[in-house]
Scaffold this active site. Structure first.
Site, PDB file in Angstrom:
ATOM      1  N   LEU A 195     -50.544   5.372  66.334  1.00 30.64           N
ATOM      2  CA  LEU A 195     -51.957   5.441  66.748  1.00 30.64           C
ATOM      3  C   LEU A 195     -52.521   4.091  67.185  1.00 30.64           C
ATOM      4  O   LEU A 195     -52.095   3.042  66.702  1.00 30.64           O
ATOM      5  CB  LEU A 195     -52.802   5.948  65.577  1.00 30.64           C
ATOM      6  CG  LEU A 195     -52.380   7.272  64.937  1.00 30.64           C
ATOM      7  CD1 LEU A 195     -53.331   7.616  63.803  1.00 30.64           C
ATOM      8  CD2 LEU A 195     -52.357   8.392  65.966  1.00 30.64           C
TER       9      LEU A 195
ATOM     10  N   TRP B  69     -56.209   1.609  67.752  1.00 30.39           N
ATOM     11  CA  TRP B  69     -57.320   1.220  66.884  1.00 30.39           C
ATOM     12  C   TRP B  69     -58.680   1.632  67.435  1.00 30.39           C
ATOM     13  O   TRP B  69     -59.693   1.457  66.765  1.00 30.39           O
ATOM     14  CB  TRP B  69     -57.313  -0.298  66.657  1.00 30.39           C
ATOM     15  CG  TRP B  69     -57.072  -1.112  67.906  1.00 30.39           C
ATOM     16  CD1 TRP B  69     -55.885  -1.704  68.261  1.00 30.39           C
ATOM     17  CD2 TRP B  69     -57.983  -1.424  68.966  1.00 30.39           C
ATOM     18  NE1 TRP B  69     -56.006  -2.346  69.477  1.00 30.39           N
ATOM     19  CE2 TRP B  69     -57.293  -2.196  69.931  1.00 30.39           C
ATOM     20  CE3 TRP B  69     -59.326  -1.126  69.200  1.00 30.39           C
ATOM     21  CZ2 TRP B  69     -57.883  -2.669  71.097  1.00 30.39           C
ATOM     22  CZ3 TRP B  69     -59.926  -1.596  70.377  1.00 30.39           C
ATOM     23  CH2 TRP B  69     -59.199  -2.356  71.302  1.00 30.39           C
TER      24      TRP B  69
ATOM     25  N   LYS C 133     -48.507   6.502  61.753  1.00 31.72           N
ATOM     26  CA  LYS C 133     -48.689   5.040  61.631  1.00 31.72           C
ATOM     27  C   LYS C 133     -50.007   4.665  62.288  1.00 31.72           C
ATOM     28  O   LYS C 133     -50.123   4.621  63.515  1.00 31.72           O
ATOM     29  CB  LYS C 133     -47.556   4.256  62.293  1.00 31.72           C
ATOM     30  CG  LYS C 133     -47.725   2.753  61.985  1.00 31.72           C
ATOM     31  CD  LYS C 133     -47.048   1.862  62.971  1.00 31.72           C
ATOM     32  CE  LYS C 133     -47.899   0.934  63.784  1.00 31.72           C
ATOM     33  NZ  LYS C 133     -49.085   0.333  63.246  1.00 31.72           N
TER      34      LYS C 133
ATOM     35  N   SER D 296     -50.842   0.806  74.420  1.00 30.01           N
ATOM     36  CA  SER D 296     -50.653   0.086  75.686  1.00 30.01           C
ATOM     37  C   SER D 296     -49.426   0.605  76.434  1.00 30.01           C
ATOM     38  O   SER D 296     -48.484   1.127  75.835  1.00 30.01           O
ATOM     39  CB  SER D 296     -50.499  -1.400  75.405  1.00 30.01           C
ATOM     40  OG  SER D 296     -49.327  -1.613  74.647  1.00 30.01           O
TER      41      SER D 296
ATOM     42  N   TYR E 195     -36.545   2.648  72.434  1.00 32.59           N
ATOM     43  CA  TYR E 195     -36.105   2.986  71.072  1.00 32.59           C
ATOM     44  C   TYR E 195     -35.409   4.353  71.066  1.00 32.59           C
ATOM     45  O   TYR E 195     -34.391   4.541  70.412  1.00 32.59           O
ATOM     46  CB  TYR E 195     -37.289   3.066  70.099  1.00 32.59           C
ATOM     47  CG  TYR E 195     -38.133   1.825  69.934  1.00 32.59           C
ATOM     48  CD1 TYR E 195     -37.598   0.547  70.108  1.00 32.59           C
ATOM     49  CD2 TYR E 195     -39.479   1.929  69.582  1.00 32.59           C
ATOM     50  CE1 TYR E 195     -38.402  -0.583  69.940  1.00 32.59           C
ATOM     51  CE2 TYR E 195     -40.271   0.808  69.401  1.00 32.59           C
ATOM     52  CZ  TYR E 195     -39.729  -0.442  69.594  1.00 32.59           C
ATOM     53  OH  TYR E 195     -40.526  -1.552  69.424  1.00 32.59           O
TER      54      TYR E 195
ATOM     55  N   GLU F 247     -49.457   8.388  75.739  1.00 27.85           N
ATOM     56  CA  GLU F 247     -50.812   8.331  76.322  1.00 27.85           C
ATOM     57  C   GLU F 247     -51.194   6.864  76.315  1.00 27.85           C
ATOM     58  O   GLU F 247     -51.304   6.256  75.252  1.00 27.85           O
ATOM     59  CB  GLU F 247     -51.764   9.181  75.487  1.00 27.85           C
ATOM     60  CG  GLU F 247     -53.027   9.555  76.242  1.00 27.85           C
ATOM     61  CD  GLU F 247     -54.123   8.520  76.093  1.00 27.85           C
ATOM     62  OE1 GLU F 247     -54.246   7.668  77.010  1.00 27.85           O
ATOM     63  OE2 GLU F 247     -54.833   8.540  75.085  1.00 27.85           O
TER      64      GLU F 247
ATOM     65  N   CYS G 197     -59.526   4.031  76.672  1.00 28.04           N
ATOM     66  CA  CYS G 197     -58.499   4.104  77.722  1.00 28.04           C
ATOM     67  C   CYS G 197     -59.028   4.770  78.988  1.00 28.04           C
ATOM     68  O   CYS G 197     -58.536   4.498  80.073  1.00 28.04           O
ATOM     69  CB  CYS G 197     -57.256   4.814  77.206  1.00 28.04           C
ATOM     70  SG  CYS G 197     -57.614   6.415  76.485  1.00 28.04           S
TER      71      CYS G 197
ATOM     72  N   GLU H 170     -56.313  -3.639  82.908  1.00 29.56           N
ATOM     73  CA  GLU H 170     -57.096  -2.972  81.862  1.00 29.56           C
ATOM     74  C   GLU H 170     -57.672  -4.042  80.930  1.00 29.56           C
ATOM     75  O   GLU H 170     -56.929  -4.787  80.298  1.00 29.56           O
ATOM     76  CB  GLU H 170     -56.230  -2.001  81.073  1.00 29.56           C
ATOM     77  CG  GLU H 170     -57.047  -1.235  80.055  1.00 29.56           C
ATOM     78  CD  GLU H 170     -56.237  -0.204  79.290  1.00 29.56           C
ATOM     79  OE1 GLU H 170     -55.123  -0.533  78.853  1.00 29.56           O
ATOM     80  OE2 GLU H 170     -56.739   0.920  79.121  1.00 29.56           O
TER      81      GLU H 170
HETATM   82  P1  NDP Z   1     -50.503  -1.449  71.229  1.00 35.35           P
HETATM   83  O1  NDP Z   1     -49.884  -0.623  72.272  1.00 35.35           O
HETATM   84  O2  NDP Z   1     -49.888  -2.761  70.904  1.00 35.35           O
HETATM   85  O3  NDP Z   1     -50.589  -0.634  69.831  1.00 35.35           O
HETATM   86  C1  NDP Z   1     -50.607   0.780  69.729  1.00 35.35           C
HETATM   87  C2  NDP Z   1     -49.776   1.194  68.516  1.00 35.35           C
HETATM   88  O4  NDP Z   1     -48.404   0.812  68.729  1.00 35.35           O
HETATM   89  C3  NDP Z   1     -50.210   0.481  67.224  1.00 35.35           C
HETATM   90  O5  NDP Z   1     -50.038   1.357  66.134  1.00 35.35           O
HETATM   91  C4  NDP Z   1     -49.245  -0.675  67.174  1.00 35.35           C
HETATM   92  O6  NDP Z   1     -49.076  -1.248  65.897  1.00 35.35           O
HETATM   93  C5  NDP Z   1     -47.960  -0.035  67.675  1.00 35.35           C
HETATM   94  N1  NDP Z   1     -47.030  -1.053  68.162  1.00 35.35           N
HETATM   95  C6  NDP Z   1     -47.323  -2.286  68.646  1.00 35.35           C
HETATM   96  N2  NDP Z   1     -46.179  -2.943  68.974  1.00 35.35           N
HETATM   97  C7  NDP Z   1     -45.156  -2.114  68.683  1.00 35.35           C
HETATM   98  C8  NDP Z   1     -43.745  -2.220  68.799  1.00 35.35           C
HETATM   99  N3  NDP Z   1     -43.159  -3.320  69.252  1.00 35.35           N
HETATM  100  N4  NDP Z   1     -43.008  -1.164  68.412  1.00 35.35           N
HETATM  101  C9  NDP Z   1     -43.580  -0.052  67.924  1.00 35.35           C
HETATM  102  N5  NDP Z   1     -44.896   0.110  67.787  1.00 35.35           N
HETATM  103  C10 NDP Z   1     -45.695  -0.900  68.172  1.00 35.35           C
HETATM  104  O7  NDP Z   1     -51.992  -1.657  71.576  1.00 35.35           O
HETATM  105  P2  NDP Z   1     -52.951  -2.793  71.018  1.00 35.35           P
HETATM  106  O8  NDP Z   1     -53.578  -2.171  69.864  1.00 35.35           O
HETATM  107  O9  NDP Z   1     -52.354  -4.101  70.735  1.00 35.35           O
HETATM  108  O10 NDP Z   1     -53.880  -3.015  72.269  1.00 35.35           O
HETATM  109  C11 NDP Z   1     -53.420  -3.745  73.394  1.00 35.35           C
HETATM  110  C12 NDP Z   1     -53.922  -3.123  74.643  1.00 35.35           C
HETATM  111  O11 NDP Z   1     -53.398  -1.801  74.746  1.00 35.35           O
HETATM  112  C13 NDP Z   1     -55.416  -2.931  74.689  1.00 35.35           C
HETATM  113  O12 NDP Z   1     -56.088  -4.084  75.032  1.00 35.35           O
HETATM  114  C14 NDP Z   1     -55.487  -1.835  75.702  1.00 35.35           C
HETATM  115  O13 NDP Z   1     -55.363  -2.380  76.978  1.00 35.35           O
HETATM  116  C15 NDP Z   1     -54.307  -0.964  75.386  1.00 35.35           C
HETATM  117  N6  NDP Z   1     -54.632   0.151  74.491  1.00 35.35           N
HETATM  118  C16 NDP Z   1     -54.745   1.381  75.004  1.00 35.35           C
HETATM  119  C17 NDP Z   1     -55.134   2.411  74.195  1.00 35.35           C
HETATM  120  C18 NDP Z   1     -55.299   3.779  74.711  1.00 35.35           C
HETATM  121  O14 NDP Z   1     -56.129   4.512  74.195  1.00 35.35           O
HETATM  122  N7  NDP Z   1     -54.523   4.204  75.674  1.00 35.35           N
HETATM  123  C19 NDP Z   1     -55.453   2.227  72.786  1.00 35.35           C
HETATM  124  C20 NDP Z   1     -55.222   0.894  72.315  1.00 35.35           C
HETATM  125  C21 NDP Z   1     -54.847  -0.085  73.164  1.00 35.35           C
HETATM  126  P3  NDP Z   1     -49.988  -2.528  65.544  1.00 35.35           P
HETATM  127  O15 NDP Z   1     -51.329  -1.992  65.326  1.00 35.35           O
HETATM  128  O16 NDP Z   1     -49.394  -3.113  64.332  1.00 35.35           O
HETATM  129  O17 NDP Z   1     -49.904  -3.487  66.695  1.00 35.35           O
END
Ligand code: NDP
Length: 501
Positions: free
Chosen positions: A164, A166, A190, A244, A254, A266, A301, A397
């Site tokens: 998920l 944040w 998660k 992201s 993976y 998504e 998003c 973005e």
């Molecule tokens: P991420 O894609 O990094 O995080 C989304 C989820 O993936 C979190 O639970 C994160 O854990 C997990 N994750 C991060 N890195 C890994 C990895 N290497 N392997 C497996 N799982 C992983 O998004 P962020 O929260 O860092 O945000 C970064 C950018 O992503 C934002 O600025 C935005 O542009 C975009 N975003 C898009 C969203 C959407 O709704 N489509 C939502 C959130 C972000 P952890 O929290 O520990 O990093």
């Protein structure tokens, strides 16, 4: 919402949030004892330490999930059993909404008004809607000759990992958990490292609602450890991810390097808000323009950050959107009068501020906002005019309150610029001409097009992206439940008595 600023603060000061992982029906520390802190973005203060689950914890949760799946207590139960449990969960969320709203707000920086909309209304509605769907999902009978009966049946797909973001912590959990559980799957969730608390509280409510041990597990932790362990686990059948585009790509890797689990993605967006020359610039249109960009502080998003406005209307549009942006109140997320809360982390605030600086440096005209305040991570909503298609604020973005206005000469130019992006999540079109609306909707390569109003749809309508915004998987609607179901053909040969005429 019954919460006031005072009662929300009073409730926040009384909360004792739980940071333990939830595995096989019990709360526990991580096996290695590791923790990380979750921070209140409105104050910068630590709320509590949270279990940082590693590979051992993920493996333990997968074993519990697999055992529960194979036991069949949930996966093979009568659908009415799952329905009743999900309906009870919906009621428990409603009954505990104030606590969940405040918990979500202090953990994420979101306003209590947004949290109340999501948690008081939408989250329970998701559990209710998919609970109701559990016993209304029919298979098919294929047309055959009389020598066979061919049944096409749906079965729960197995153990599912839900990773998920944040920005809508509990809502995204509900978007994914509700259809996966209704389908009969066992689930590992998660939450994002920034916002684990509301989902951990939900686990307690799910247990109270009667969801059996092992069927729901919540594993807080960091992406590179917990998320990666889920992505690579050989006994997880499906991962559904929101976040992201970069990390979505990791999950495909993976899966390729482990058991070829199915990955539903998504991801990000850079969605256009298009105003054609025949549109009336009503207050309603301006409200939709501002809310499409600034709702949830732009941390969305599907945020419509590229506002492509016919040049005959662009100047008035820019003026009125600026006036509206100035009226947003930024500040204390626990105050119902606040419209925009804090950015989720200090790093994210810095990243968004970097885009505001680049916007000005690349030649866009800042009409309002763009300042940052502390001690929490606040940003005033920024409106840029004179954006061009190649600027970074037009292409990347940002995930913060940064709206850019780009004047266009006619519908075809709007379409061409709208299509010129790696993303394809959402678009809004304003026009009075139904033929032009349908023409635009058909030609915009994105998962949702809303006409004459910004909307992501609702629980009944599928949500997901084209291009690098998603995979064929969809959240919401009956489509979401389909992705947690396997399709099986049962071909029954039927011996026909020989017929003598
Ligand atoms: P991420 O894609 O990094 O995080 C989304 C989820 O993936 C979190 O639970 C994160 O854990 C997990 N994750 C991060 N890195 C890994 C990895 N290497 N392997 C497996 N799982 C992983 O998004 P962020 O929260 O860092 O945000 C970064 C950018 O992503 C934002 O600025 C935005 O542009 C975009 N975003 C898009 C969203 C959407 O709704 N489509 C939502 C959130 C972000 P952890 O929290 O520990 O990093």
């Amino acid at each position: 919402m019954t919460l006031t600023k005072d009662s929300a603060h009073a409730l926040a000061s009384k909360l004792a949030p739980n940071g333990l992982a939830f595995i096989d029906g019990k709360f526990a520390a991580a096996a290695e004892g590791a923790t990380f802190d979750t921070i209140n973005p409105a104050t910068g203060q630590v709320i509590t330490a949270v279990a940082h689950c590693g590979g051992t914890d993920v493996d333990r949760a997968v074993k519990a999930a697999r055992r529960s799946f194979d036991d069949g207590l949930w996966s093979r139960a009568a659908p009415e059993f799952r329905k009743e449990a999900l309906l009870r969960l919906a009621e428990l969320v409603r009954a505990n909404a104030d606590e969940l709203v405040v918990l979500e707000s202090i953990d994420s920086g979101k306003t209590i008004t947004d949290c109340a909309n999501e948690i008081g209304r939408e989250v329970p509605n998701f559990f209710q809607w998919y609970g109701e769907l559990a016993d209304k999902s029919f298979g098919k009978v294929a047309p055959t000759g009389e020598n066979a009966l061919a049944l096409i049946v749906k079965e729960p797909a197995g153990v599912v990992g839900l990773v998920l973001p944040w920005n809508f912590p509990l809502l995204m959990a509900a978007w994914k958990m509700a259809p996966a559980l209704a389908a009969g799957c066992s689930v590992l969730v998660k939450p994002a490292e920034q916002t684990p608390l509301s989902v951990l509280r939900l686990a307690e409510l799910a247990q109270e609602a009667g969801i059996p041990d092992g069927v729901l597990n919540v594993l807080p932790g960091l992406g590179e450890t917990t998320g990666q362990a889920i992505g690579r686990h050989p006994d997880i059948d499906i991962v559904s991810f929101t976040g992201s585009t970069e990390v979505g790509g990791y999950f495909l890797r993976y899966a390729g390097e482990s058991n070829l689990k199915v990955i539903g993605l998504e991801m990000g967006g850079k969605s256009p808000f298009i105003v054609l020359d025949d549109a009336d610039l009503t207050d309603d249109l301006i409200e939709h323009a501002a809310m499409s960009a600034f709702w949830n502080g732009g941390q969305n998003c599907s945020a419509n950050m590229r506002q492509l406005v016919d040049r005959s209307l662009a100047e008035e549009f820019a003026h009125r959107v600026t006036v509206r942006a100035k009226a947003f109140r930024v500040g204390d997320p626990l105050d119902p009068a606040t419209n925009i809360g804090a950015m989720v982390t200090a790093e994210h605030q810095t990243r968004v501020m970097g885009y505001i600086e680049r916007g000005s440096a690349e030649g866009a005209r800042l009409l309002t906002g763009g300042g940052s305040t502390g001690p929490g991570y606040f940003i005033e909503p920024a409106v840029f005019a004179d954006m061009t298609p190649t600027m970074s604020i037009a292409r990347e973005e940002i995930f913060g309150p940064v709206l850019g206005i780009l004047p266009v000469a006619g519908m075809e130019m709007a379409l061409q610029i709208a299509r010129d992006t790696d993303y394809g999540l959402h678009a809004t079109v304003f026009t009075k001409d139904i033929d032009r609306a349908i023409y635009m909707a058909r030609r915009l390569p994105c998962g949702t097009v809303s006409v004459n109003g910004f909307s992501e749809g609702d629980v009944k309508t599928p949500f997901g992206g084209y291009k690098r915004s998603g995979s064929l998987a969809r959240d919401n609607g009956t489509e979401a439940m389909d992705q947690y179901l396997q399709t099986k053909t049962i071909w029954i040969s039927t011996a026909q008595p020989s017929v003598s005429l």
